[in-house]
Design a protein around this motif. Structure first.
Motif, short mmCIF file in Angstrom:
data_model
loop_
_atom_site.label_atom_id
_atom_site.label_comp_id
_atom_site.label_asym_id
_atom_site.label_seq_id
_atom_site.Cartn_x
_atom_site.Cartn_y
_atom_site.Cartn_z
N SER A 18 2.66 -10.50 0.45
CA SER A 18 1.82 -9.10 0.58
C SER A 18 0.83 -9.43 1.81
O SER A 18 0.32 -8.57 2.88
CB SER A 18 0.37 -8.95 0.19
OG SER A 18 -1.22 -8.20 0.18
N LEU A 19 0.63 -11.40 1.67
CA LEU A 19 -0.42 -11.75 3.23
C LEU A 19 -0.02 -11.26 4.30
O LEU A 19 0.26 -11.24 5.49
CB LEU A 19 -1.03 -12.73 2.55
CG LEU A 19 -1.67 -13.54 1.35
CD1 LEU A 19 -2.03 -14.91 1.66
CD2 LEU A 19 -3.07 -12.52 1.59
N GLU A 20 1.69 -11.86 4.24
CA GLU A 20 2.64 -11.49 5.14
C GLU A 20 2.81 -10.02 6.01
O GLU A 20 2.26 -9.71 6.76
CB GLU A 20 4.01 -11.77 5.03
CG GLU A 20 3.58 -14.35 4.64
CD GLU A 20 2.58 -14.67 6.21
OE1 GLU A 20 3.13 -13.66 7.28
OE2 GLU A 20 2.38 -15.05 5.80
N SER A 21 2.39 -9.45 5.06
CA SER A 21 2.78 -7.88 5.31
C SER A 21 0.97 -7.48 6.00
O SER A 21 2.01 -6.20 6.43
CB SER A 21 2.91 -7.48 3.98
OG SER A 21 4.08 -6.81 3.40
N GLY A 22 0.05 -7.71 5.04
CA GLY A 22 -0.54 -7.41 5.48
C GLY A 22 -1.15 -8.03 7.23
O GLY A 22 -1.29 -7.30 8.12
N LYS A 23 -0.40 -9.14 7.74
CA LYS A 23 -0.48 -9.95 9.43
C LYS A 23 0.41 -8.43 9.86
O LYS A 23 -0.30 -7.70 11.28
CB LYS A 23 -0.40 -10.50 9.02
CG LYS A 23 -1.01 -11.89 8.36
CD LYS A 23 0.05 -13.63 8.93
CE LYS A 23 -0.82 -14.86 7.73
NZ LYS A 23 0.04 -15.85 8.10
N VAL A 24 1.04 -7.71 9.70
CA VAL A 24 2.51 -6.87 10.71
C VAL A 24 1.01 -6.41 10.71
O VAL A 24 1.14 -5.20 11.40
CB VAL A 24 3.24 -6.73 9.73
CG1 VAL A 24 4.39 -5.77 10.62
CG2 VAL A 24 4.57 -8.20 10.12
N VAL A 25 0.47 -4.93 9.77
CA VAL A 25 -0.03 -3.72 9.79
C VAL A 25 -1.85 -4.06 10.43
O VAL A 25 -1.65 -3.28 11.59
CB VAL A 25 -0.73 -3.47 8.22
CG1 VAL A 25 -1.59 -1.68 8.50
CG2 VAL A 25 1.04 -3.35 7.18
N TYR A 26 -1.96 -5.27 9.89
CA TYR A 26 -3.12 -5.46 11.45
C TYR A 26 -2.61 -5.65 12.10
O TYR A 26 -3.42 -4.74 13.60
CB TYR A 26 -4.09 -6.70 10.58
CG TYR A 26 -4.87 -6.68 11.42
CD1 TYR A 26 -6.65 -6.12 10.97
CD2 TYR A 26 -5.12 -7.86 12.40
CE1 TYR A 26 -7.80 -6.89 11.18
CE2 TYR A 26 -6.46 -8.23 12.61
CZ TYR A 26 -7.99 -7.56 12.56
OH TYR A 26 -8.76 -8.20 12.89
N LYS A 27 -1.35 -6.45 12.52
CA LYS A 27 -1.65 -6.16 13.73
C LYS A 27 -0.61 -4.91 15.22
O LYS A 27 -1.10 -4.70 15.58
CB LYS A 27 0.05 -7.62 14.56
CG LYS A 27 0.43 -7.68 15.69
CD LYS A 27 1.68 -9.12 15.44
CE LYS A 27 1.88 -8.50 16.75
NZ LYS A 27 3.16 -9.73 16.61
N ASN A 28 -0.43 -4.27 13.96
CA ASN A 28 0.16 -3.31 15.21
C ASN A 28 -0.73 -1.48 14.65
O ASN A 28 0.01 -0.94 14.62
CB ASN A 28 1.79 -3.17 14.03
CG ASN A 28 2.51 -3.99 14.41
OD1 ASN A 28 3.04 -3.72 15.71
ND2 ASN A 28 3.10 -4.76 13.39
N LEU A 29 -2.16 -1.74 13.99
CA LEU A 29 -2.98 -0.71 14.56
C LEU A 29 -2.91 -0.30 15.60
O LEU A 29 -3.65 -1.36 16.22
CB LEU A 29 -3.87 -0.98 13.04
CG LEU A 29 -3.34 -0.61 11.32
CD1 LEU A 29 -4.60 -0.54 10.57
CD2 LEU A 29 -2.63 0.50 11.07
N CYS A 30 -2.78 1.25 15.78
CA CYS A 30 -3.20 1.38 17.15
C CYS A 30 -4.71 1.06 17.47
O CYS A 30 -5.83 1.75 16.47
CB CYS A 30 -2.46 2.47 17.71
SG CYS A 30 -3.64 3.88 18.65
N ARG A 31 -5.40 0.22 18.06
CA ARG A 31 -6.72 0.11 18.48
C ARG A 31 -7.68 1.57 19.09
O ARG A 31 -8.91 1.46 19.43
CB ARG A 31 -6.79 -1.42 19.36
CG ARG A 31 -6.57 -2.41 18.54
CD ARG A 31 -7.32 -2.88 16.93
NE ARG A 31 -7.12 -3.81 15.86
CZ ARG A 31 -5.92 -4.10 15.76
NH1 ARG A 31 -5.06 -3.41 15.57
NH2 ARG A 31 -5.72 -5.69 15.47
N LYS A 32 -7.09 1.95 19.58
CA LYS A 32 -7.39 3.22 20.43
C LYS A 32 -8.06 4.03 19.13
O LYS A 32 -8.67 5.19 19.79
CB LYS A 32 -6.21 4.05 20.99
CG LYS A 32 -6.11 3.36 22.35
CD LYS A 32 -5.03 3.85 23.40
CE LYS A 32 -4.75 2.91 24.47
NZ LYS A 32 -4.36 3.06 24.78
#
Length: 327
Positions: A18-32
């Protein structure tokens, strides 16, 4: 910008995934469009971590965070917790009560899909092929001979409510059967015993994207181990071929069944299910409504081949979850 809590962790051995999945989600959420926050949910502590690694306790009364000068209320929760309490309906029910939008199916459908007994029973009703199976409770008396006569040898023994193949055994000889039961009961008080299906294993991702249900390119799984166990899934001991080399008629059949399973279970958002192809007929094994999203996971690779970026998929996932809560 919408404040998004990316929740990770959980109460099981799957928390590391889950921690690894969360890293990918956090990284790929559009900051705009999104302002993401890392939120960790463990048995002993719920907290948010900022970019400076400082922790803030989650107020469970309303799932908010007091940062001293300001209090954060989240517009949506992105659920990246595999296993309990993120995949079995517990957190879904909690967020439902608080009226906070969250990604994925609701608590009722999460509970059904996470419980193999409920899920298989329901899908059989809709005409989906499954293996011959028997269910046992921990304190239930049983006749070993009758069970093995029904399911045959070899067979699989699995915890009824568990992910990532934790507690799963493949039994080749009767003398190993009771040990397999003991191993499964360490993970859950209910277990399922299934007949072994000889065939090709495939994994099929399905998602709702731009208001359409899309079946992603199919992945064939060739495990170097005895079966697609925890080690195969996360230690590279398997070959994952995407897209799978399937005959057009078999591919079409799997896609049709995958969509039927998704609709029959009344799912929303993303899911990934496993099937065994036996004599050109797909047999359903199990489904994950919070599939792995790490860099090694199958689902992101299927998205990439389908031409859907993680950023676009997550954006649609979050926005549709917010819209669903408003209805």
């Amino acid at each position: 910008m919408k404040k998004i809590a990316v929740i990770v962790g959980g109460y099981t051995k799957e928390s590391e995934i889950s921690l690894e999945s969360g890293k990918v989600v956090y990284k790929n959420l559009c900051r705009k469009e999104f302002d993401p926050y890392k939120v960790y949910i463990f048995k002993d502590k719920w907290f948010m971590e900022d970019d400076k690694k400082k922790n803030y306790i989650i107020d469970k009364r309303d799932f908010s965070v007091n940062m001293g000068i300001r209090r954060i209320q989240f517009d949506c929760v992105f659920n990246a917790i595999h296993g309990t309490p993120g995949e079995d309906g517990i957190l879904q029910a909690y967020f439902e009560l608080l009226k906070i939008p969250y990604t994925g199916c609701n608590f009722h459908h999460a509970n059904i899909t996470f419980n193999k007994k409920y899920c298989l029973t329901l899908l059989k009703h809709f005409g989906i092929n499954t293996a011959v199976s028997i269910f046992l409770n921990k304190n239930q008396t049983f006749c070993k001979e009758k069970i093995l006569k029904k399911v045959g040898i070899p067979c699989f023994v699995k915890p009824n409510k568990s992910g990532s193949s934790l507690g799963v055994s493949k039994v080749y000889e009767e003398k190993h059967f009771l040990n397999a039961l003991e191993k499964a009961f360490e993970e859950d008080e209910e277990i399922i015993i299934e007949s072994f299906l000889e065939g090709r294993e495939v994994s099929v991702g399905v998602l709702s994207f731009k208001k359409k249900i899309i079946v992603l390119p199919i992945t064939e799984i060739i495990s170097q181990n005895d079966f697609f166990d925890f080690e195969s899934k996360y230690s590279g001991n398997s070959q994952e071929i995407t897209p799978a080399n399937l005959l057009p008629n078999i591919q079409s059949k799997i896609q049709k069944i995958a969509k039927k399973v998704y609709n029959s279970l009344n799912l929303s958002g993303i899911s990934r299910a496993e099937y065994i192809i036996v004599n050109e007929e797909p047999f359903f094994l199990e489904i994950n409504t919070v599939p792995g999203l790490s860099e090694k996971s199958i689902f992101p690779k299927q998205l990439k081949i389908a031409g859907i970026s993680l950023s676009d998929a997550f954006k649609d996932y979050i926005n549709s979850s917010i819209e669903k809560m408003k209805k």
